[in-house]
Every structure is written in C-alpha cells, then in structure tokens.
Enzyme design. Structure first.
Site, PDB file in Angstrom:
ATOM      1  N   LEU A  10       0.874  -1.179   0.000  1.00  0.00           N
ATOM      2  CA  LEU A  10       0.000   0.000   0.000  1.00  0.00           C
ATOM      3  C   LEU A  10       0.909   1.226   0.000  1.00  0.00           C
ATOM      4  O   LEU A  10       1.781   1.362   0.867  1.00  0.00           O
ATOM      5  CB  LEU A  10      -0.880  -0.024   1.258  1.00  0.00           C
ATOM      6  CG  LEU A  10      -1.765   1.195   1.545  1.00  0.00           C
ATOM      7  CD1 LEU A  10      -2.785   1.408   0.428  1.00  0.00           C
ATOM      8  CD2 LEU A  10      -2.505   1.006   2.867  1.00  0.00           C
ATOM      9  N   GLY A  13       0.213   8.800  -1.742  1.00  0.00           N
ATOM     10  CA  GLY A  13       0.752   9.937  -2.503  1.00  0.00           C
ATOM     11  C   GLY A  13       1.364   9.522  -3.825  1.00  0.00           C
ATOM     12  O   GLY A  13       2.519   9.858  -4.117  1.00  0.00           O
ATOM     13  N   SER A  15       0.227  10.260  -6.970  1.00  0.00           N
ATOM     14  CA  SER A  15      -0.155  11.031  -8.166  1.00  0.00           C
ATOM     15  C   SER A  15       1.065  11.602  -8.877  1.00  0.00           C
ATOM     16  O   SER A  15       0.978  11.979 -10.046  1.00  0.00           O
ATOM     17  CB  SER A  15      -1.111  12.168  -7.781  1.00  0.00           C
ATOM     18  OG  SER A  15      -0.441  13.097  -6.947  1.00  0.00           O
ATOM     19  N   SER A  16       2.210  11.678  -8.181  1.00  0.00           N
ATOM     20  CA  SER A  16       3.402  12.282  -8.798  1.00  0.00           C
ATOM     21  C   SER A  16       4.652  11.824  -8.044  1.00  0.00           C
ATOM     22  O   SER A  16       4.566  11.145  -7.015  1.00  0.00           O
ATOM     23  CB  SER A  16       3.299  13.818  -8.759  1.00  0.00           C
ATOM     24  OG  SER A  16       3.244  14.262  -7.414  1.00  0.00           O
ATOM     25  N   GLY A  17       5.798  12.217  -8.593  1.00  0.00           N
ATOM     26  CA  GLY A  17       7.064  12.100  -7.875  1.00  0.00           C
ATOM     27  C   GLY A  17       7.447  10.696  -7.437  1.00  0.00           C
ATOM     28  O   GLY A  17       7.222   9.713  -8.134  1.00  0.00           O
ATOM     29  N   GLY A  19       6.353   8.747  -5.080  1.00  0.00           N
ATOM     30  CA  GLY A  19       5.267   7.794  -4.811  1.00  0.00           C
ATOM     31  C   GLY A  19       4.819   7.111  -6.089  1.00  0.00           C
ATOM     32  O   GLY A  19       4.598   5.896  -6.113  1.00  0.00           O
ATOM     33  N   SER A 142      12.755  12.694   5.184  1.00  0.00           N
ATOM     34  CA  SER A 142      13.554  13.691   4.463  1.00  0.00           C
ATOM     35  C   SER A 142      14.886  13.814   5.207  1.00  0.00           C
ATOM     36  O   SER A 142      14.956  13.480   6.397  1.00  0.00           O
ATOM     37  CB  SER A 142      12.847  15.043   4.496  1.00  0.00           C
ATOM     38  OG  SER A 142      13.679  16.073   4.007  1.00  0.00           O
ATOM     39  N   TYR A 155       7.891  22.114   8.488  1.00  0.00           N
ATOM     40  CA  TYR A 155       8.125  20.865   7.738  1.00  0.00           C
ATOM     41  C   TYR A 155       9.122  19.985   8.486  1.00  0.00           C
ATOM     42  O   TYR A 155       8.856  18.807   8.738  1.00  0.00           O
ATOM     43  CB  TYR A 155       8.644  21.217   6.344  1.00  0.00           C
ATOM     44  CG  TYR A 155       8.984  20.037   5.457  1.00  0.00           C
ATOM     45  CD1 TYR A 155       7.990  19.196   4.977  1.00  0.00           C
ATOM     46  CD2 TYR A 155      10.307  19.792   5.055  1.00  0.00           C
ATOM     47  CE1 TYR A 155       8.303  18.127   4.132  1.00  0.00           C
ATOM     48  CE2 TYR A 155      10.620  18.733   4.215  1.00  0.00           C
ATOM     49  CZ  TYR A 155       9.619  17.903   3.758  1.00  0.00           C
ATOM     50  OH  TYR A 155       9.930  16.847   2.928  1.00  0.00           O
TER      51      TYR A 155
END
Ligand SMILES: NC(=O)c1ccc[n+]([C@@H]2O[C@H](COP(=O)([O-])OP(=O)(O)OC[C@H]3O[C@@H](n4cnc5c(N)ncnc54)[C@H](OP(=O)(O)O)[C@@H]3O)[C@@H](O)[C@H]2O)c1
Length: 288
Positions: A10, A13, A15-17, A19, A142, A155
């Site tokens: 599973l 995120g 939709s891009s990048g 992920g 990160s 962040y």
C-alpha cells in the site's frame, strides 16, 4: 502472499514524484500494489507509467489527513487482497516559512500530512502485520527529518516528529517480525517544490516590510541550486523500493550518498543501528 501468491503493498501519494515511481517499481518487482492518491481523476501519469512498465496497479482514493477514509481504505485492501505486507508512507508536503510567518493552523497542517497521516495509517496496518508475524512499514521522511533547515521550521518539525515515532516503534515491532524504518531523500526532482505551501501571516514572505526577505531570498537561491542537481524521482524510488524489500533490516536509509552525507551533519547513527542496538535490550523478554 495474496491469492495470486504475491505480497501486497500500500503506497500513499502516488499522483506524482517518488510515490508514483515507487508504486510502479514495486509492481515491477512482483508485488500487488494498491496505489493511493487524494484525487483519482489525476491518475493518468501513474497509469501511463504503469502501462509503460507493463504492470497493473489497484488505484484507490486516499487523503492521508482523513483518518476515517484511511480506516476504510485499509479495511478495503484487507477485504480485497487479504493482507498488507508493505506500507510505504510517502505522501507529504513542504512549507517554506520561518516561525513568525507561520500560523498555528499552518503548523498543524504540516503535522497532519507529514506526521499524523503516516502515524494513523501505521496504527491501522500494524494489527494485521503483527498477526501475520511479518511486514514492512517504510516512511519517506527527508534529510529534513534529521537536519533542521532555514524556512522549513514546520516541515522539519513534522518530519523530525515522524522519525521519533517510527524509531520508538521500530524496536518494539522487531520482536513481532515487523520492520519499521524511514528513508530520507535530499533534493529530488518532483512536484514537491511546486506543491510547497508558502504561508502568509504577519510577516508574509515577500511583503515590503518582511524582516526575513533577504534571508529568504538567499535561501531560495541556494535551494534552486540544490534542485538544479536533484536526484530524479525514479532513482529515489528505486532506493525506496530497495529499502522496502531489503533483507538487511535497518531503521534509517537515505536515497543517495549526498543525502547520507547531509544527514551525517546531525547524526552519528546514519543507519539507525546504534540506537536500535542500544534500546533493543531494554524490552527483551526471557523465554518461558
Ligand atoms: N522532492 C524532494 O526534494 C523531497 C526531499 C525530501 C523528502 N521528500 C518527501 O518525499 C515524499 C514524496 O514527495 P515528492 O518529492 O515525490 O513530491 P510530490 O511530487 O509533490 O509528491 C507528493 C505526493 O504526496 C501527495 N499528497 C500531499 N498531500 C497529501 C494528502 N493529504 N493525502 C494524500 N496524498 C497527499 C501529493 O498528492 P497531490 O497530487 O494530491 O497533492 C503527491 O502525490 C514526501 O513525503 C516529501 O516530503 C521530498
């Protein structure tokens, strides 16, 4: 293994990048992949990449800040696939602002997506993994989860928080066969910079009377230089999938040598083995 004899992953995120690429890479390596995103009308980039790689994905909707939806999603995956072997907590978002420029609501938003989202999903998959006696929970944090950086107060605060949660959990779950770890990218080319929140507030970045304007301009120039040499999302995704499927179980990974070197500024334990080694003995149970 599910009914097809495949482990089930599973990923959030997608939709891009990173992920997106991690979902495709996991499927390429033979896993059944449930790829989630906030808005499935934006799934074309993912499904195109999957088609190009010759793999199929089970694309589902999930906003990680919606905890009821997360519960329904995990229940649905268990109902349809029988198990979850790998959770990749990838969804996340940055915010460029220093403390005075941030409202508490903006700080809370950072905690919702980068801390509570992964924590809530982890809590939902844990009982299934513990009962199975195996599983992997990998959270994309990160280098900012180990090294505080200017104009990243909210962040980095949230990424530090999620690393603390996961490191505390990791040592307990080892005894139950569940591997909990984090992976720390440095600059990666993705939609991340475009998606970063730029909070307004009393001293809005860029306002004429902004006392931080000069520092922010210098930071943004430095940051643009770092992103000009960024790792590609697909390279970082390979590192994420390598970590998720590794038989070498360690707590802390980075996606590049540069990321490891940067994390080394703050940490003497860049793979996490020293902390886990020290705390493991605290909860050893004697055999009955
Ligand atoms: N790029 C970097 O330099 C870098 C460096 C270190 C760490 N990271 C971390 O790496 C992870 C992936 O980022 P990326 O670089 O691949 O950036 P990205 O292209 O912006 O991807 C982030 C993904 O997270 C999703 N997302 C954001 N909020 C969400 C929510 N509430 N629920 C579900 N999905 C949500 C986005 O979906 P939407 O399309 O719906 O917004 C997007 O699919 C993040 O955790 C980020 O903090 C990135």
């Amino acid at each position: 293994m599910n009914a097809n004899g495949q482990p089930v992953a599973l990923v959030t995120g997608t939709s891009s990048g990173m992920g997106l690429h991690a979902a495709v890479e996991l499927a390429r390596r033979g896993l059944t992949v449930v790829a989630t995103m906030r808005d499935t009308s934006r799934s074309a980039a993912l499904t195109d990449a999957a088609a190009e790689a010759g793999v199929e994905l089970d694309v589902r909707v999930l906003d990680v800040t919606d905890h009821e939806a997360a519960r329904a999603c995990v229940d649905g995956v268990i109902a349809d696939h029988g198990r979850i072997d790998v959770l990749v907590n990838n969804a996340g978002r940055g915010a460029v602002a220093t403390a005075e420029q941030l409202s508490l609501d903006e700080i809370r938003d950072q905690l919702e997506v980068n801390y509570l989202g992964p924590v809530a999903l982890t809590k939902l998959v844990l009982p299934h993994m513990r009962e199975a006696g195996s599983g992997t929970i990998l959270t994309v944090t990160s280098v900012g989860g180990a090294v505080g950086q200017p104009f990243a107060d909210a962040y980095c605060g949230a990424k530090f928080a999620v690393e603390g949660f996961m490191q505390s959990l990791a040592v307990v779950m080892l005894a139950h066969g569940v591997h909990v770890s984090v992976i720390e990218p440095a600059a990666v080319a993705s939609d991340f910079v475009g998606n970063v929140a730029r909070p307004g507030g009393a001293a809005a970045p860029g306002a004429a009377d902004d006392p931080y304007a000069g520092q922010l301009a210098a930071y943004l120039a430095r940051s643009a230089g770092a992103f000009a040499n960024a790792q590609t999302s697909s390279d970082a995704a390979v590192a994420i999938v390598d970590a998720a499927l590794s038989t070498e179980h360690r707590f802390r990974w980075q996606t590049s040598e540069g990321a490891s070197a940067f994390v080394g500024l703050s940490l003497a334990d860049t793979d996490g083995s020293r902390v886990l080694g020290a705390t493991r003995g605290w909860i050893e149970t004697s055999p009955n």
